[in-house]
Design a protein around this motif. Structure first.
Motif, PDB file in Angstrom:
ATOM      1  N   GLY A 160      14.678   9.114  -5.172  1.00 53.26           N
ATOM      2  CA  GLY A 160      15.646   8.618  -4.284  1.00 53.26           C
ATOM      3  C   GLY A 160      15.150   8.425  -2.892  1.00 53.26           C
ATOM      4  O   GLY A 160      15.491   7.496  -1.947  1.00 53.26           O
ATOM      5  N   LEU A 161      14.361   9.720  -2.500  1.00 51.50           N
ATOM      6  CA  LEU A 161      14.137   9.677  -1.188  1.00 51.50           C
ATOM      7  C   LEU A 161      13.017   8.388  -1.002  1.00 51.50           C
ATOM      8  O   LEU A 161      13.038   7.917   0.140  1.00 51.50           O
ATOM      9  CB  LEU A 161      13.403  10.891  -0.846  1.00 51.50           C
ATOM     10  CG  LEU A 161      14.289  12.150  -0.617  1.00 51.50           C
ATOM     11  CD1 LEU A 161      13.331  13.615  -0.541  1.00 51.50           C
ATOM     12  CD2 LEU A 161      15.215  12.059   0.516  1.00 51.50           C
ATOM     13  N   PHE A 162      12.115   8.300  -1.931  1.00 47.94           N
ATOM     14  CA  PHE A 162      11.004   7.247  -1.907  1.00 47.94           C
ATOM     15  C   PHE A 162      11.770   5.945  -1.748  1.00 47.94           C
ATOM     16  O   PHE A 162      11.229   4.893  -0.986  1.00 47.94           O
ATOM     17  CB  PHE A 162      10.186   7.330  -3.071  1.00 47.94           C
ATOM     18  CG  PHE A 162       9.021   6.206  -3.184  1.00 47.94           C
ATOM     19  CD1 PHE A 162       8.095   6.372  -2.383  1.00 47.94           C
ATOM     20  CD2 PHE A 162       9.172   4.941  -4.037  1.00 47.94           C
ATOM     21  CE1 PHE A 162       7.211   5.299  -2.484  1.00 47.94           C
ATOM     22  CE2 PHE A 162       8.306   4.075  -4.221  1.00 47.94           C
ATOM     23  CZ  PHE A 162       7.306   4.236  -3.391  1.00 47.94           C
ATOM     24  N   VAL A 163      12.956   5.589  -2.516  1.00 50.19           N
ATOM     25  CA  VAL A 163      13.350   4.147  -2.376  1.00 50.19           C
ATOM     26  C   VAL A 163      14.070   4.060  -0.984  1.00 50.19           C
ATOM     27  O   VAL A 163      13.960   2.988  -0.589  1.00 50.19           O
ATOM     28  CB  VAL A 163      14.639   3.989  -3.590  1.00 50.19           C
ATOM     29  CG1 VAL A 163      15.387   2.902  -3.115  1.00 50.19           C
ATOM     30  CG2 VAL A 163      14.039   3.982  -4.935  1.00 50.19           C
ATOM     31  N   ALA A 164      14.896   5.253  -0.445  1.00 49.62           N
ATOM     32  CA  ALA A 164      15.129   5.009   0.925  1.00 49.62           C
ATOM     33  C   ALA A 164      14.174   4.771   1.954  1.00 49.62           C
ATOM     34  O   ALA A 164      14.463   3.745   3.001  1.00 49.62           O
ATOM     35  CB  ALA A 164      16.045   6.392   1.071  1.00 49.62           C
ATOM     36  N   VAL A 165      12.917   5.375   1.901  1.00 49.59           N
ATOM     37  CA  VAL A 165      12.004   5.144   2.835  1.00 49.59           C
ATOM     38  C   VAL A 165      11.457   3.681   2.681  1.00 49.59           C
ATOM     39  O   VAL A 165      11.110   3.040   3.747  1.00 49.59           O
ATOM     40  CB  VAL A 165      10.801   6.100   2.336  1.00 49.59           C
ATOM     41  CG1 VAL A 165       9.630   5.705   3.503  1.00 49.59           C
ATOM     42  CG2 VAL A 165      11.453   7.499   2.954  1.00 49.59           C
ATOM     43  N   VAL A 166      11.420   3.098   1.304  1.00 51.37           N
ATOM     44  CA  VAL A 166      10.825   1.767   1.217  1.00 51.37           C
ATOM     45  C   VAL A 166      11.838   0.749   1.784  1.00 51.37           C
ATOM     46  O   VAL A 166      11.582  -0.221   2.488  1.00 51.37           O
ATOM     47  CB  VAL A 166      10.834   1.577  -0.390  1.00 51.37           C
ATOM     48  CG1 VAL A 166      10.561   0.225  -0.638  1.00 51.37           C
ATOM     49  CG2 VAL A 166       9.505   2.215  -0.976  1.00 51.37           C
ATOM     50  N   LEU A 175       0.897  -1.485   0.025  1.00 45.75           N
ATOM     51  CA  LEU A 175      -0.013  -0.080   0.046  1.00 45.75           C
ATOM     52  C   LEU A 175       0.885   1.254   0.095  1.00 45.75           C
ATOM     53  O   LEU A 175       0.466   2.285  -0.641  1.00 45.75           O
ATOM     54  CB  LEU A 175      -0.804  -0.030   1.142  1.00 45.75           C
ATOM     55  CG  LEU A 175      -1.854   0.976   1.393  1.00 45.75           C
ATOM     56  CD1 LEU A 175      -2.941   1.013   0.246  1.00 45.75           C
ATOM     57  CD2 LEU A 175      -2.680   0.967   2.565  1.00 45.75           C
ATOM     58  N   PHE A 176       1.979   1.095   0.669  1.00 47.88           N
ATOM     59  CA  PHE A 176       2.881   2.288   0.768  1.00 47.88           C
ATOM     60  C   PHE A 176       3.436   2.702  -0.687  1.00 47.88           C
ATOM     61  O   PHE A 176       3.646   3.639  -0.995  1.00 47.88           O
ATOM     62  CB  PHE A 176       3.958   2.094   1.602  1.00 47.88           C
ATOM     63  CG  PHE A 176       4.989   3.123   1.816  1.00 47.88           C
ATOM     64  CD1 PHE A 176       4.784   4.289   2.329  1.00 47.88           C
ATOM     65  CD2 PHE A 176       6.158   3.145   1.214  1.00 47.88           C
ATOM     66  CE1 PHE A 176       5.514   5.523   2.744  1.00 47.88           C
ATOM     67  CE2 PHE A 176       7.140   4.205   1.315  1.00 47.88           C
ATOM     68  CZ  PHE A 176       6.970   5.342   2.203  1.00 47.88           C
ATOM     69  N   VAL A 177       3.931   1.500  -1.471  1.00 40.35           N
ATOM     70  CA  VAL A 177       4.474   1.607  -2.561  1.00 40.35           C
ATOM     71  C   VAL A 177       3.542   2.239  -3.846  1.00 40.35           C
ATOM     72  O   VAL A 177       3.535   3.274  -4.496  1.00 40.35           O
ATOM     73  CB  VAL A 177       5.089   0.321  -3.168  1.00 40.35           C
ATOM     74  CG1 VAL A 177       5.482   0.473  -4.699  1.00 40.35           C
ATOM     75  CG2 VAL A 177       6.327  -0.010  -2.277  1.00 40.35           C
ATOM     76  N   LEU A 178       1.905   1.565  -3.473  1.00 38.46           N
ATOM     77  CA  LEU A 178       1.154   2.055  -4.556  1.00 38.46           C
ATOM     78  C   LEU A 178       0.767   3.479  -4.410  1.00 38.46           C
ATOM     79  O   LEU A 178       0.364   4.222  -5.354  1.00 38.46           O
ATOM     80  CB  LEU A 178       0.034   0.950  -4.398  1.00 38.46           C
ATOM     81  CG  LEU A 178       0.144  -0.210  -5.028  1.00 38.46           C
ATOM     82  CD1 LEU A 178      -1.044  -1.184  -4.732  1.00 38.46           C
ATOM     83  CD2 LEU A 178       0.354  -0.333  -6.309  1.00 38.46           C
ATOM     84  N   VAL A 179       0.580   3.959  -3.021  1.00 39.81           N
ATOM     85  CA  VAL A 179       0.148   5.258  -2.803  1.00 39.81           C
ATOM     86  C   VAL A 179       1.408   6.345  -2.886  1.00 39.81           C
ATOM     87  O   VAL A 179       1.163   7.524  -3.389  1.00 39.81           O
ATOM     88  CB  VAL A 179      -0.395   5.418  -1.363  1.00 39.81           C
ATOM     89  CG1 VAL A 179      -0.783   6.935  -1.102  1.00 39.81           C
ATOM     90  CG2 VAL A 179      -1.608   4.371  -1.197  1.00 39.81           C
ATOM     91  N   GLY A 180       2.623   5.698  -2.685  1.00 36.22           N
ATOM     92  CA  GLY A 180       3.562   6.748  -2.700  1.00 36.22           C
ATOM     93  C   GLY A 180       4.006   7.308  -4.118  1.00 36.22           C
ATOM     94  O   GLY A 180       4.229   8.425  -4.454  1.00 36.22           O
ATOM     95  N   MET A 181       3.806   6.451  -5.073  1.00 33.94           N
ATOM     96  CA  MET A 181       4.307   6.850  -6.595  1.00 33.94           C
ATOM     97  C   MET A 181       3.122   7.709  -7.057  1.00 33.94           C
ATOM     98  O   MET A 181       3.560   8.619  -7.635  1.00 33.94           O
ATOM     99  CB  MET A 181       4.143   5.284  -7.439  1.00 33.94           C
ATOM    100  CG  MET A 181       5.233   4.338  -7.016  1.00 33.94           C
ATOM    101  SD  MET A 181       7.009   5.392  -7.105  1.00 33.94           S
ATOM    102  CE  MET A 181       7.259   5.684  -8.684  1.00 33.94           C
ATOM    103  N   PRO A 182       1.854   7.576  -6.748  1.00 37.44           N
ATOM    104  CA  PRO A 182       0.876   8.709  -7.595  1.00 37.44           C
ATOM    105  C   PRO A 182       1.363   9.877  -6.763  1.00 37.44           C
ATOM    106  O   PRO A 182       1.052  11.112  -7.552  1.00 37.44           O
ATOM    107  CB  PRO A 182      -0.459   8.047  -7.214  1.00 37.44           C
ATOM    108  CG  PRO A 182      -0.288   6.583  -7.126  1.00 37.44           C
ATOM    109  CD  PRO A 182       1.060   6.278  -6.420  1.00 37.44           C
ATOM    110  N   VAL A 183       1.470   9.975  -5.564  1.00 40.68           N
ATOM    111  CA  VAL A 183       1.816  11.092  -4.817  1.00 40.68           C
ATOM    112  C   VAL A 183       3.121  11.825  -5.577  1.00 40.68           C
ATOM    113  O   VAL A 183       3.097  13.267  -5.624  1.00 40.68           O
ATOM    114  CB  VAL A 183       1.904  10.885  -3.226  1.00 40.68           C
ATOM    115  CG1 VAL A 183       2.701  12.442  -2.610  1.00 40.68           C
ATOM    116  CG2 VAL A 183       0.898  10.655  -2.822  1.00 40.68           C
ATOM    117  N   LEU A 184       4.092  11.233  -5.721  1.00 34.71           N
ATOM    118  CA  LEU A 184       5.233  11.587  -6.395  1.00 34.71           C
ATOM    119  C   LEU A 184       4.902  12.280  -7.901  1.00 34.71           C
ATOM    120  O   LEU A 184       5.319  13.353  -8.204  1.00 34.71           O
ATOM    121  CB  LEU A 184       6.327  10.520  -6.676  1.00 34.71           C
ATOM    122  CG  LEU A 184       7.231  10.152  -5.359  1.00 34.71           C
ATOM    123  CD1 LEU A 184       8.018   9.256  -5.562  1.00 34.71           C
ATOM    124  CD2 LEU A 184       7.629  11.232  -4.389  1.00 34.71           C
TER     125      LEU A 184
END
Length: 618
Positions: A257-263, A166-175
């Motif tokens: 890059g920040l998104f990958v680090a959080v994942v 869910l974090f991956v699916l929601v995070g990408m549209p936000v970006l």
């Protein structure tokens, strides 16, 4: 070849119309784009299973997954090649299709395109906007693949770990949403930059055409200042676009890059908690890195579509210019050979099989009457009747095949001279003509136009490459070659506007005699005030204020003692006599003086000797 008629209601309608013209490459690009992206989706999954298999069963547990990775790698390479081929094909078909469309439309609109837009704007539309339209079709395959890949990743991650998925699916549209905030202002700045670019191109094109005049009046410095000011404005617009674009490019690296680090941090905590395996963490990491590709593709597609819609709007500005001439809704058949051509407004009657000359004090008005005979603008209210049928009721293609107008301004196109002169296929019988027969026809037309020496002076002759604006040819050479090109059309009705205005009397006399013989018993109209040409005309119409005030042969009009004769003599003799009937002047003396002037001019230039000698060349 039929010219397509695109919808011009909105950019979307034009784009969908263009897409319908290339369905195979578009569908192929989408299919291969999806397969290419799905192969990349499988990679992290297989890699994670290989890690878990190695931890559980050693090399035996890794081998099957490695074999699967090899198969996927080969399939991905194949689909990548096919997707790229389809993408390039889509780009070329759409961009070149739009360029061709603008070219055809510009040619068809005739004078209308010049009154509603500029040559620089049309050139910029072909050179820049058409490519922007092509970029939209190019990115379609990758964008479609990215959307499907995102959905596939969502399914896999949700089945593996709902929280992390869910974090991956929601995070990408936000970006994507954050990055697309920059797209709209970027599109506005690109539109302003595009408008400034069109203005600069227009200024440059106008200057190139009038460069000789500009130098003659000493206006180079003023032009340099104008160009520098406009160029500086364009540079300012470009910097605004680049500044915002650089922010967008930087954020495309920073935010993913920040998104990958959080994942990775979130996934590591789940591994320590025992909720997912190390292999699944590798899979999630792989997906978080992989999703940067669809993210960048989405942003790229947003930019491409933003630029593309601006470009499509500019293309529509050109395509919305109404054609000066178009086929009637209910056309009528053209008359058979031997029909009179009548310009109703002026009273000019062109009888079939005769050489008709038009002479008037206002050369521009006389040329407009001749141009009406070729129907170049349907907005002209005055009808021209051909065998009693309004020219506007006849299909344009049939009209162009049978009536040819050679304008006063000669233009030789860039490319091989032979191709500029001779266009096989315009006439039906020419399709099967042998090379020897075609060369014979070219030589004959060059002989009639006294243009053989112009071709012989070129190092490669007819094979010579003519540069832009035919700079290797003089004005007289261009005029003679233009006349030869008109003769090669073998038109049923040939209209020549000032065909010898740039020539000396000797050459003019030769062409006049040869033209009369070459077009014997063929309908020919000549607009000229040259007595050397008029002497060969079967009938000369004298015009005043756009209307015929008298007709006759050249000799008859010279001898007339009324106002028609006086006006005619004043035009063809280029005298300053103001003799008019009833003005108390001796018309006979005026006529004698005009004849003496003509004789003196012709004798001094040697034209009389040329006319008297036998011409056996043609």
């Amino acid at each position: 070849m039929s010219i397509p008629r695109p919808p011009t209601g909105s950019p979307w309608r034009l784009l969908l119309w263009q897409a319908a013209r290339q369905p195979a490459t578009l569908i192929g690009g989408v299919v291969f784009g999806v397969l290419w992206m799905l192969c990349q989706v499988v990679w992290p999954y297989l890699l994670g299973r290989a890690v878990d298999g190695g931890l559980d069963a050693g090399l035996r547990g890794v081998a099957p997954w490695c074999a699967g990775l090899l198969v996927v790698a080969l399939a991905q390479a194949l689909f990548a090649v096919l997707r790229h081929r389809m993408a390039v094909s889509n780009w070329l078909r759409s961009s070149l299709g739009v360029s061709r469309l603008v070219g055809y439309h510009s040619a068809e609109t005739g004078t209308a395109i010049a009154t509603e837009t500029s040559a620089g704007e049309v050139a910029s539309t072909v050179a820049n906007d058409a490519l922007r339209v092509g970029e939209m079709f190019d990115v379609t395959a990758r964008f479609s693949g990215g959307v499907v890949a995102y959905a596939a990743v969502g399914v896999v991650t949700m089945l593996t770990s709902p929280a992390l998925g869910l974090f991956v699916l929601v995070g990408m549209p936000v970006l994507v949403a954050v990055l697309t905030l920059f797209v709209r202002p970027l599109a506005r700045r690109q539109a302003a930059w595009r408008a400034e670019q069109g203005a600069l191109t227009e200024l440059a094109a106008d200057t190139v055409v009038g460069l000789r005049v500009l130098r003659g009046v000493g206006g180079e410095e003023q032009f340099v200042r104008r160009y520098a000011k406009r160029s500086s404005a364009l540079r300012g617009r470009a910097i605004e676009v680049a500044r915002l674009g650089s922010w967008l490019d930087g954020l495309q690296i920073l935010l993913p890059g920040l998104f990958v680090a959080v994942v990775v941090w979130f996934g590591a905590r789940l591994v320590l908690a025992g909720e997912i395996t190390p292999g699944q963490l590798v899979t999630f990491y792989g997906y978080s890195v992989f999703l940067i590709v669809p993210l960048r593709t989405t942003v790229e597609a947003s930019q491409a579509f933003a630029r593309g819609f601006v470009a499509t709007s500019r293309v529509l500005d050109v395509l919305r210019v109404q054609r000066a001439v178009s086929d009637p809704e209910h056309p009528e058949a053209a008359p058979g050979q031997g029909a009179d051509l009548v310009d109703v407004a002026s009273g000019v009657v062109v009888e079939p099989g005769r050489l008709t000359a038009l002479v008037g004090e206002d050369a521009d008005e006389t040329a407009r009457i001749a141009t009406r005979l070729g129907r170049f603008d349907d907005r002209v209210q005055s009808p021209v009747l051909w065998g009693g049928i309004d020219l506007r009721r006849i299909p344009v293609r049939e009209l162009r095949r049978r009536i040819v107008v050679s304008d006063a301004t000669p233009h030789i196109f860039t490319g091989r001279l032979r191709d500029s002169l001779y266009t096989p296929g315009i006439r039906g019988p020419e399709r099967s003509a042998s090379p020897a027969a075609r060369r014979s026809r070219i030589d004959h037309a060059l002989g009639v136009a006294a243009a053989g020496d112009a071709v012989d002076a070129l190092p490669a002759g007819l094979e010579q490459h003519v540069p832009e604006r035919a700079s290797v040819l003089s004005g007289g050479q261009r005029q003679r070659l233009s006349l030869a090109r008109a003769l090669l059309t073998d038109a049923e009705v040939l209209v020549l506007i000032e065909p010898t205005s740039a020539l000396d009397a000797n050459t003019e006399a030769i062409i006049a005699a040869r033209l009369a013989r070459a077009r014997e018993r063929r309908t020919t109209v000549v607009v000229s005030a040259s007595p050397l040409l008029l002497d060969h005309a079967d009938v000369v119409h004298v015009l005043h204020d756009g209307e015929v005030i008298g007709s006759g042969t050249h000799e008859e009009l010279l001898r007339r003692t009324d106002v028609v004769g006086a006006r005619y003599r004043r035009v063809v003799a280029r005298t300053t006599s103001t003799a008019e009937p009833g003005a108390g002047e001796d018309l006979e003396a005026a006529w004698t003086g005009s004849i003496e002037t003509l004789w003196t001019q012709a004798t001094e230039t040697g034209a009389i000797r040329v006319i008297q000698q036998e011409d056996d060349d043609v």
